[in-house]
Design a protein around this motif. Structure first.
Motif, PDB file in Angstrom:
ATOM      1  N   PHE A 123       3.565  43.932  43.131  1.00 24.55           N
ATOM      2  CA  PHE A 123       3.662  43.101  44.340  1.00 24.55           C
ATOM      3  C   PHE A 123       4.996  43.299  45.046  1.00 24.55           C
ATOM      4  CE2 PHE A 123       0.912  41.101  41.192  1.00 24.55           C
ATOM      5  CZ  PHE A 123      -0.294  41.235  41.858  1.00 24.55           C
ATOM      6  N   GLY A 124       5.540  44.490  44.908  1.00 23.66           N
ATOM      7  CA  GLY A 124       6.797  44.820  45.578  1.00 23.66           C
ATOM      8  C   GLY A 124       7.971  44.926  44.621  1.00 23.66           C
TER       9      GLY A 124
ATOM     10  N   GLU B  21      -1.495  44.061  51.762  1.00 26.08           N
ATOM     11  CA  GLU B  21      -0.663  42.897  52.055  1.00 26.08           C
ATOM     12  C   GLU B  21      -1.251  41.959  53.105  1.00 26.08           C
ATOM     13  OE1 GLU B  21       2.508  45.813  52.568  1.00 26.08           O
ATOM     14  OE2 GLU B  21       3.840  44.351  51.644  1.00 26.08           O
TER      15      GLU B  21
ATOM     16  N   ALA C 229       3.945  53.063  46.450  1.00 20.75           N
ATOM     17  CA  ALA C 229       2.816  52.189  46.720  1.00 20.75           C
ATOM     18  C   ALA C 229       3.457  50.959  47.333  1.00 20.75           C
ATOM     19  CB  ALA C 229       2.074  51.842  45.440  1.00 20.75           C
ATOM     20  N   GLY C 230       3.623  50.991  48.652  1.00 21.43           N
ATOM     21  CA  GLY C 230       4.351  49.904  49.302  1.00 21.43           C
ATOM     22  C   GLY C 230       4.058  49.885  50.775  1.00 21.43           C
ATOM     23  N   GLY C 231       4.385  48.763  51.390  1.00 21.82           N
ATOM     24  CA  GLY C 231       4.126  48.613  52.816  1.00 21.82           C
ATOM     25  C   GLY C 231       2.650  48.790  53.142  1.00 21.82           C
TER      26      GLY C 231
ATOM     27  N   GLN D 119       6.597  51.364  41.261  1.00 18.99           N
ATOM     28  CA  GLN D 119       5.623  51.648  42.308  1.00 18.99           C
ATOM     29  C   GLN D 119       5.916  53.014  42.965  1.00 18.99           C
ATOM     30  OE1 GLN D 119       5.720  46.916  43.354  1.00 18.99           O
ATOM     31  NE2 GLN D 119       4.952  48.189  45.018  1.00 18.99           N
TER      32      GLN D 119
ATOM     33  N   LEU E  54       9.392  48.485  43.667  1.00 16.95           N
ATOM     34  CA  LEU E  54       9.778  49.445  44.706  1.00 16.95           C
ATOM     35  C   LEU E  54      11.176  49.989  44.489  1.00 16.95           C
ATOM     36  CD1 LEU E  54       8.341  47.606  47.837  1.00 16.95           C
ATOM     37  CD2 LEU E  54       7.457  49.683  46.785  1.00 16.95           C
TER      38      LEU E  54
ATOM     39  N   SER F 285      11.291  43.393  47.869  1.00 13.70           N
ATOM     40  CA  SER F 285      10.085  43.111  48.631  1.00 13.70           C
ATOM     41  C   SER F 285       9.126  42.296  47.781  1.00 13.70           C
ATOM     42  CB  SER F 285       9.392  44.420  49.018  1.00 13.70           C
ATOM     43  OG  SER F 285      10.249  45.194  49.818  1.00 13.70           O
ATOM     44  N   MET F 286       8.460  41.363  48.398  1.00 15.04           N
ATOM     45  CA  MET F 286       7.349  40.681  47.731  1.00 15.04           C
ATOM     46  C   MET F 286       6.214  40.588  48.735  1.00 15.04           C
ATOM     47  SD  MET F 286       7.332  37.125  45.665  1.00 15.04           S
ATOM     48  CE  MET F 286       5.852  36.127  45.460  1.00 15.04           C
ATOM     49  N   ARG F 287       5.097  41.083  48.353  1.00 12.11           N
ATOM     50  CA  ARG F 287       3.869  41.183  49.155  1.00 12.11           C
ATOM     51  C   ARG F 287       4.029  40.648  50.579  1.00 12.11           C
ATOM     52  NH1 ARG F 287      -2.043  40.396  46.280  1.00 12.11           N
ATOM     53  NH2 ARG F 287      -2.978  42.174  47.299  1.00 12.11           N
ATOM     54  N   ALA F 288       3.998  41.560  51.535  1.00  8.27           N
ATOM     55  CA  ALA F 288       4.214  41.277  52.950  1.00  8.27           C
ATOM     56  C   ALA F 288       5.636  40.785  53.225  1.00  8.27           C
ATOM     57  CB  ALA F 288       3.182  40.288  53.489  1.00  8.27           C
ATOM     58  N   PRO F 289       6.629  41.575  52.776  1.00  6.85           N
ATOM     59  CA  PRO F 289       8.019  41.126  52.940  1.00  6.85           C
ATOM     60  C   PRO F 289       8.374  40.892  54.406  1.00  6.85           C
ATOM     61  CG  PRO F 289       7.943  43.463  52.336  1.00  6.85           C
ATOM     62  CD  PRO F 289       6.555  42.918  52.181  1.00  6.85           C
TER      63      PRO F 289
HETATM   64 MO1  MOS Z   1       4.606  45.790  48.845  1.00  7.13          MO
HETATM   65  S1  MOS Z   1       5.836  44.175  48.889  1.00  7.13           S
HETATM   66  O1  MOS Z   1       5.424  46.665  50.160  1.00  7.13           O
HETATM   67  O2  MOS Z   1       5.109  46.617  47.430  1.00  7.13           O
END
Ligand code: MOS
Ligand code: MCN
Length: 733
Positions: A234-235, A700, A498-500, A203, A238, A341-345
């Motif tokens: 989905f995290g 998320e 591509a996160g958070g 990501q 990362l 991280s997993m989607r909306a950690p």
């Molecule tokens: Mo999303 S868990 O911040 O890639």
């Protein structure tokens, strides 16, 4: 510059859609090089201890085998850098210690993938076992404070709880969940002298580049990372996981390009997971429903020699206008694979506890759950006391209640029925944290009037290619057909993960900055050009449309990009620019993330314990929405992920061996189509004031709140308060 047009916002189809459907794009696992060979890892079958012997002779003698790397013969590697997501996991094959079951203990390289896999099975490893620490409540595992400074306190919680009319206290738990993107993670590494090219399911290309450079002691320009297409993350994409390092190491060792594709079971131990939690909440209120205090403590699990910043209890500090709040995150070190991280950690777990606790409180107070939320609405950011940069959560609640038909809810538990099914209505609110970081982009326009815009960012299936293509077209006043947006190459301007749910914001602002800079360069070119109707204009005097720059007040007075380039004998003009997030204190606003209200109807069969979710209403404030169709699909995906968390997903670890017992998609349950009913998605709110493009993240925010709303609906239907996820049939009998 230009005002918003219909190019942005409209439900434009994905630019990469037809290519993906036709199988015409190469995911990292599809990449091939002449002479490429294949790597297969060998994984530990114990969770703690040491490798006492490792015999590779049989494997080395097998057909096609080129090398077997273990801690005895693998090169010494540096540990990768630390970034805003924490440290890189330790490099593989550096010593004989075993930290978790599934840890890589060797890697086999062979001509063919099946030869590598067969030889990997022929590696014999002897172990000196130690007693693994595997349970979240095992006192042998070190329990420490989240090292990323996630705890906070305001007011005087103890006194306020003492004076509250009602105090609700309960413990909630959430299971470990594993990211299961459809695309198996793969790395292809090809060395050319001291330079290495890496194709990776990541990501964050820029981070893979920095990490590979540091681990192998290379200068950054010696590493080039591609991630043009990624089959989801989905995290899990990362961090730079050990298999990436194994592939690069293997390629260097055998002097051939190497491909390493993880199997589904290997995905369960190698690319992170959502850590399980046990959370205790004490929440105090006045009779009238005003919250006076929240105390929220979470314990989550973390791996040996690893750190995970995941803030779980922080949700209680940011969501409601409560004067006295304390939240603490504790982490128990176990012999488990590194979480990630997993989607909306953090939020996925923390929101379940907080929004369940509020629901319980609403019954104690005899208040409608929605009224309780409204009564404690945070008009300003409750931790900093600053006005939000935007917030339409009230509208989320109102529109959601209306569309769902919340007023038809009979307040009594078990009061609603549909034949033999008990019917329950539940809801939850979400205040999702803001995350927009620094990003760079480059834009150029050529003599033919077409533009090329790029950044090292990734599109993991969200639609980055498409929304940035739309945005670039709007910002340059061009038709979509005249613009190409490209990404997924670390040679391009630096981009964050591509996160958070932060890439659209960060990259959008960088695209804005670079497109604006490009228009400025065109204006600089004609600044003293007597032949130009734009002579002497500054960026604030002009707008762009139809491939032209023109006076803002007088659109007839202007000229095309092509005309300027031709008259000045230029082939193209290029501009590169960065955007950085504004400092909250400087702008006097609290940066607002997305907000959401989730409403769920459940049907429970009281005799069989069956649970059905016929409908979910999800109302989202995501600021300015760039592509309604893609954003909606993000929220639907989040709802499905939330239903997974609520009802199905649970990574089960064998209590003796630390082996994951359900490390495949047959035994690890995820929702299927038949589990998903009607999902109604609505966007409300206005462009956020903090950034020029005005977007907030939506990747998320669709997930948190779903599990709590389901559990709350289950209580409403049955009177059974389920405080641990996933909710299983036995809990409903
Ligand atoms: Mo999303 S868990 O911040 O890639
Ligand atoms: N979007 C929009 N308008 C906005 C914001 C977003 O139209 N105001 C749309 C765009 O199509 C954009 C997408 O929503 O590409 C997601 O944007 P954003 O919320 O900024 O999230 P990121 O680009 O940072 O993507 C990461 C995010 C996260 S953190 C996880 S986890 C997640 C998610 O996206 N993983 C996903 N959604 C996913 N979707 C798919 N298909 N696969 C994943 O692995």
């Amino acid at each position: 510059m230009t005002e918003p047009t219909t190019v942005v916002g409209a439900g434009v189809d994905r630019v990469d859609g037809p290519l993906k459907v036709a199988g015409a794009v190469a995911y990292p696992s599809d990449v091939s090089y002449p002479g490429m060979v294949h790597a297969a890892p060998v994984r530990s079958t114990i969770a703690a201890g040491r490798i006492s012997s490792i015999d590779t002779t049989a494997a080395e003698a097998m057909p096609g085998v080129l090398a077997v790397l273990t801690h005895h013969n693998a090169a010494r590697l540096n540990r990768g850098p630390e970034n805003n997501l924490g440290p890189t996991p330790p490099p593989p094959l550096q010593d004989d210690r075993i930290r978790h079951n599934g840890q890589y203990v060797a890697v086999v390289v062979a001509e063919r993938p099946y030869q590598a896999a067969a030889a990997a099975r022929a590696v014999t490893v002897g172990y000196e076992r130690a007693d693994p620490v595997l349970e979240i409540d095992d006192p042998r595992g070190e329990l420490r404070t989240n090292p990323f400074d996630t705890d906070a306190e305001r007011g005087d919680v103890a006194t306020a709880l003492g004076s509250a009319d009602v105090v609700h206290e309960a413990t909630y738990s959430t299971a470990e969940n594993t990211n299961n993107p459809l695309g198996l993670f793969a790395t292809v590494a090809a060395w050319d002298g001291d330079q290495v090219t890496v194709h990776d399911a990541t990501q964050w290309t820029s981070n893979v580049r920095t990490t590979v450079a540091e681990v192998f002691g290379l200068p950054e320009p010696a590493v080039r990372v591609y991630a043009k297409y990624v089959g989801g993350g989905f995290g899990s994409g990362l961090r730079v996981w050990q298999h990436v390092i194994l592939a690069v190491l293997a390629a260097r060792t055998v002097g051939r390009p190497v491909k390493l594709v993880l199997s589904r079971p290997e995905m369960f131990t190698g690319v992170g997971h959502r850590p399980d939690t046990v959370q205790t909440i004490r929440i105090g209120a006045r009779r009238t429903g005003e919250l006076v205090a929240i105390d929220h403590e979470s314990v989550q699990t973390v791996a040996m020699e690893d750190e995970n910043p995941e803030p779980v209890a922080a949700v209680s500090g940011n969501s409601y206008a409560c004067p006295n709040v304390a939240h603490r995150d504790r982490q128990r070190r176990l012999n488990i694979p590194c979480p990630g991280s997993m989607r909306a950690p953090g939020e996925a777990q923390g929101n379940f506890a907080l929004e369940s606790a509020l629901d319980e409180l609403s019954y104690r107070l005899n208040l409608d759950p929605l009224t309780l939320r409204m009564r404690n609405y945070a008009e300003t950011q409750p931790q900093y006391g600053l006005p939000w940069s935007s917030k339409a959560l009230r509208e989320c609640y109102e529109v959601g209640a209306e569309r769902f038909g919340w007023s038809r809810r009979e307040p009594g538990v078990g009061a609603m029925r549909d034949g033999r099914w008990l019917v329950g209505y539940g809801m939850a609110g979400v205040s999702y944290l803001w995350w927009q970081v620094r990003c760079e982009a480059r834009a150029s326009i050529g003599r033919d009037g077409t533009a090329y815009v790029s950044s090292a960012a990734t599109d993991i299936g969200t639609g980055t290619y498409t929304v940035m293509w739309q945005l670039s077209a709007e910002l340059l006043g061009l038709e979509l057909e005249q613009v190409r947006f490209d990404l997924g190459d670390s040679e391009m301007p630096w981009a964050p993960q591509a996160g958070g749910s932060g890439l659209t914001g960060a990259l959008g602002n960088a695209v804005y900055a670079s497109c604006r800079e490009l228009v400025r360069r065109f204006l600089d070119t004609v600044v003293d050009d007597p032949g130009s109707p734009l002579r002497g204009c500054t960026i604030d005097d002009v707008a762009v449309s139809g491939g032209r720059i023109h006076h803002r007040a007088n659109p007839g007075q202007g000229e095309s990009y092509s005309a300027i380039l031709a008259r000045h004998g230029l082939d193209e003009l290029t501009a590169q620019a960065a955007s950085a997030p504004p400092e909250a204190q400087q702008v006097g606003m609290a940066p607002a993330g997305a907000f959401a209200a989730k409403f769920v109807e459940v049907h429970v069969d009281p005799d069989l314990g069956l649970l059905r979710i016929p409908r979910v209403v999800s109302v989202i404030d995501g600021g300015r929405i760039l592509n309604e169709k893609l954003a909606r699909s993000q929220i639907i995906g989040g709802v499905v992920g939330g239903i997974g968390q609520a009802l199905f997903e649970e990574t089960r670890t064998d209590a003796r061996t630390g082996r994951i017992a359900n490390a495949n998609l047959g035994d690890y349950l995820v929702p299927v189509h038949a589990d998903i009913g009607e999902v109604d998605v609505v966007f409300v709110g206005a462009p956020d004031r903090l950034t020029p493009v005005g977007t907030k993240g939506v990747g998320e925010v669709g997930l948190p709140g779903v599990a709590a709303a389901i559990a709350n609906a289950v209580y409403h239907a049955t009177g059974k308060r389920i405080r641990s996820l996933p909710i299983t049939i036995d809990q409903l009998l």
